[in-house]
Design a protein around this motif. Sequence first.
Motif, PDB file in Angstrom:
ATOM      1  N   PRO A  17       0.790  -1.231   0.000  1.00 17.46           N
ATOM      2  CA  PRO A  17       0.000   0.000   0.000  1.00 17.46           C
ATOM      3  C   PRO A  17       0.821   1.280   0.000  1.00 17.46           C
ATOM      4  CG  PRO A  17      -0.065  -1.061   2.153  1.00 17.46           C
ATOM      5  CD  PRO A  17       0.567  -2.037   1.212  1.00 17.46           C
ATOM      6  N   ARG A  18       1.961   1.280   0.660  1.00 18.31           N
ATOM      7  CA  ARG A  18       2.764   2.500   0.715  1.00 18.31           C
ATOM      8  C   ARG A  18       3.379   2.804  -0.652  1.00 18.31           C
ATOM      9  NH1 ARG A  18       2.298   5.887   5.066  1.00 18.31           N
ATOM     10  NH2 ARG A  18       3.760   5.284   6.707  1.00 18.31           N
ATOM     11  N   ASN A  19       3.921   1.794  -1.307  1.00 23.75           N
ATOM     12  CA  ASN A  19       4.467   2.005  -2.647  1.00 23.75           C
ATOM     13  C   ASN A  19       3.364   2.377  -3.633  1.00 23.75           C
ATOM     14  OD1 ASN A  19       7.509   1.373  -3.029  1.00 23.75           O
ATOM     15  ND2 ASN A  19       6.809  -0.190  -1.590  1.00 23.75           N
ATOM     16  N   ARG A  20       2.182   1.817  -3.450  1.00 21.23           N
ATOM     17  CA  ARG A  20       1.064   2.149  -4.330  1.00 21.23           C
ATOM     18  C   ARG A  20       0.693   3.626  -4.178  1.00 21.23           C
ATOM     19  NH1 ARG A  20      -2.117  -1.291  -6.835  1.00 21.23           N
ATOM     20  NH2 ARG A  20      -1.499  -2.985  -5.425  1.00 21.23           N
ATOM     21  N   THR A  21       0.675   4.118  -2.944  1.00 20.48           N
ATOM     22  CA  THR A  21       0.357   5.525  -2.713  1.00 20.48           C
ATOM     23  C   THR A  21       1.410   6.434  -3.329  1.00 20.48           C
ATOM     24  OG1 THR A  21      -0.846   5.027  -0.670  1.00 20.48           O
ATOM     25  CG2 THR A  21      -0.038   7.269  -0.936  1.00 20.48           C
ATOM     26  N   VAL A  22       2.677   6.063  -3.179  1.00 19.46           N
ATOM     27  CA  VAL A  22       3.749   6.841  -3.809  1.00 19.46           C
ATOM     28  C   VAL A  22       3.562   6.886  -5.322  1.00 19.46           C
ATOM     29  CG1 VAL A  22       6.224   6.840  -4.351  1.00 19.46           C
ATOM     30  CG2 VAL A  22       5.453   6.477  -1.988  1.00 19.46           C
ATOM     31  N   ALA A  23       3.291   5.726  -5.912  1.00 17.62           N
ATOM     32  CA  ALA A  23       3.085   5.658  -7.365  1.00 17.62           C
ATOM     33  C   ALA A  23       1.893   6.504  -7.794  1.00 17.62           C
ATOM     34  CB  ALA A  23       2.904   4.209  -7.804  1.00 17.62           C
ATOM     35  N   ASP A  24       0.837   6.517  -6.976  1.00 16.15           N
ATOM     36  CA  ASP A  24      -0.346   7.318  -7.299  1.00 16.15           C
ATOM     37  C   ASP A  24      -0.050   8.817  -7.197  1.00 16.15           C
ATOM     38  OD1 ASP A  24      -1.776   4.991  -7.670  1.00 16.15           O
ATOM     39  OD2 ASP A  24      -2.776   5.058  -5.716  1.00 16.15           O
ATOM     40  N   ILE A  25       0.658   9.216  -6.150  1.00 17.31           N
ATOM     41  CA  ILE A  25       0.978  10.637  -5.948  1.00 17.31           C
ATOM     42  C   ILE A  25       1.824  11.176  -7.095  1.00 17.31           C
ATOM     43  CG2 ILE A  25       2.333  12.226  -4.522  1.00 17.31           C
ATOM     44  CD1 ILE A  25       1.437  10.550  -2.087  1.00 17.31           C
ATOM     45  N   LEU A  26       2.778  10.385  -7.537  1.00 19.28           N
ATOM     46  CA  LEU A  26       3.724  10.855  -8.554  1.00 19.28           C
ATOM     47  C   LEU A  26       3.275  10.558  -9.984  1.00 19.28           C
ATOM     48  CD1 LEU A  26       7.079   9.860  -6.816  1.00 19.28           C
ATOM     49  CD2 LEU A  26       6.065  12.133  -6.960  1.00 19.28           C
ATOM     50  N   ALA A  27       2.166   9.848 -10.144  1.00 15.52           N
ATOM     51  CA  ALA A  27       1.712   9.451 -11.480  1.00 15.52           C
ATOM     52  C   ALA A  27       1.603  10.597 -12.478  1.00 15.52           C
ATOM     53  CB  ALA A  27       0.372   8.714 -11.376  1.00 15.52           C
ATOM     54  N   PRO A  28       1.116  11.789 -12.099  1.00 17.14           N
ATOM     55  CA  PRO A  28       1.009  12.875 -13.090  1.00 17.14           C
ATOM     56  C   PRO A  28       2.351  13.369 -13.613  1.00 17.14           C
ATOM     57  CG  PRO A  28      -0.425  13.290 -11.203  1.00 17.14           C
ATOM     58  CD  PRO A  28       0.478  12.159 -10.825  1.00 17.14           C
ATOM     59  N   TYR A  29       3.439  13.002 -12.915  1.00 18.61           N
ATOM     60  CA  TYR A  29       4.758  13.530 -13.273  1.00 18.61           C
ATOM     61  C   TYR A  29       5.627  12.516 -14.026  1.00 18.61           C
ATOM     62  CZ  TYR A  29       3.373  16.844  -9.656  1.00 18.61           C
ATOM     63  OH  TYR A  29       2.680  17.763  -8.908  1.00 18.61           O
ATOM     64  N   VAL A  30       5.102  11.314 -14.289  1.00 18.16           N
ATOM     65  CA  VAL A  30       5.921  10.249 -14.858  1.00 18.16           C
ATOM     66  C   VAL A  30       6.567  10.660 -16.177  1.00 18.16           C
ATOM     67  CG1 VAL A  30       5.837   7.946 -15.893  1.00 18.16           C
ATOM     68  CG2 VAL A  30       4.801   8.332 -13.679  1.00 18.16           C
ATOM     69  N   LEU A  31       5.851  11.361 -17.003  1.00 17.46           N
ATOM     70  CA  LEU A  31       6.388  11.770 -18.305  1.00 17.46           C
ATOM     71  C   LEU A  31       6.978  13.173 -18.286  1.00 17.46           C
ATOM     72  CD1 LEU A  31       3.677  10.319 -20.710  1.00 17.46           C
ATOM     73  CD2 LEU A  31       5.867   9.330 -20.025  1.00 17.46           C
ATOM     74  N   GLY A  32       7.159  13.712 -17.100  1.00 16.54           N
ATOM     75  CA  GLY A  32       7.698  15.069 -16.960  1.00 16.54           C
ATOM     76  C   GLY A  32       6.677  15.981 -16.325  1.00 16.54           C
ATOM     77  N   ARG A  33       7.041  17.235 -16.160  1.00 16.88           N
ATOM     78  CA  ARG A  33       6.133  18.201 -15.539  1.00 16.88           C
ATOM     79  C   ARG A  33       4.847  18.298 -16.331  1.00 16.88           C
ATOM     80  NH1 ARG A  33       9.492  22.114 -15.197  1.00 16.88           N
ATOM     81  NH2 ARG A  33      10.167  21.664 -13.071  1.00 16.88           N
TER      82      ARG A  33
END
Length: 310
Positions: A289-305
């Motif tokens: 769950p913790r890694n999933r939350t991190v992945a969700d939080i940062l998802a909009p930035y995966v391809l850059g700003r």
Amino acid sequence: MRIAVIGAGGVGGCFGARLAAAGHEVTFVARGSHLEAIRRSGLVVRSPLGDVRTSPDSVVASVCELGPTDLVLVAVKLWDTESVAEQLKSSAARDATVLSLQNGVHKDAVLRDRLADEQVLGGVCFISAFIEEPGVVRHNGTLQKVVLGPYRPGSAEAGRAVLAAFRDAGIDAEADDDIERVIWEKFVFLVGLSATTATVRQPVGVIRANERSRRLLYDVMAETVAVAQASGVRLDSGFAEDRLGFCDTLPAAMTSSMHNDLEKGNRLELPWLSGGVVDLADRLGVPAPRNRTVADILAPYVLGRPDAVS
């Protein structure tokens, strides 16, 4: 040895330049302004261990320009791994031994799926380095270490030759018969540092000093250990606690390359770090769950700003 270094950034630049200085025939694959600067003046590595400059003719623009090669060092971002493997298959370097110095636990599986299994050596590196300006790589500190090992007995002889080449170049290098475990050991720490510094937007000193963010750091690493164990990797159950203690020894200002990429608006390796942990956890039926939350939080930035949405 005839060595090709695919990716002339901090990692590839430092190790490749040291191998060239030791007398090996090293060719870098680079692109953009970095390529043009190396073509003009060679690649310069600035390091407390002594500066190194390679020859201007030591660089090409693509894998297809490589000649016959004994060893390929892969040092590109993780999203380029599949493309590099496909290009190698049709190049003059197709029969070379391949050693990835990339982060993560997925890299070698990608290479082994596309190349002859006995070609690929497992390995990890430990170094802090980055492109300071086009044609110039800065090595922070004196740590420059490589650990490698074969996945198949047929690769053992090639592994010994590569190990000797690194040592001849003054690089701290060692072999390990359980290279998959070593790769996961680094991955546990890397995921923890990357996840927390990127989501909190602060260096490790701030994270470890706060009770709640310190717990986040531990939980992210503990989940990664659980995924490793479910994958059959021999990691001790107390390894996350061990890595948390290691984090207490790091310089307070230390951060991660993913945090730096986030701050610069660059593409992130998230799908192969916390995102990769989640994918493996789902496949193995392990909670993360913790890694999933991190992945969700940062998802909009995966391809850059991300662009502003109206």
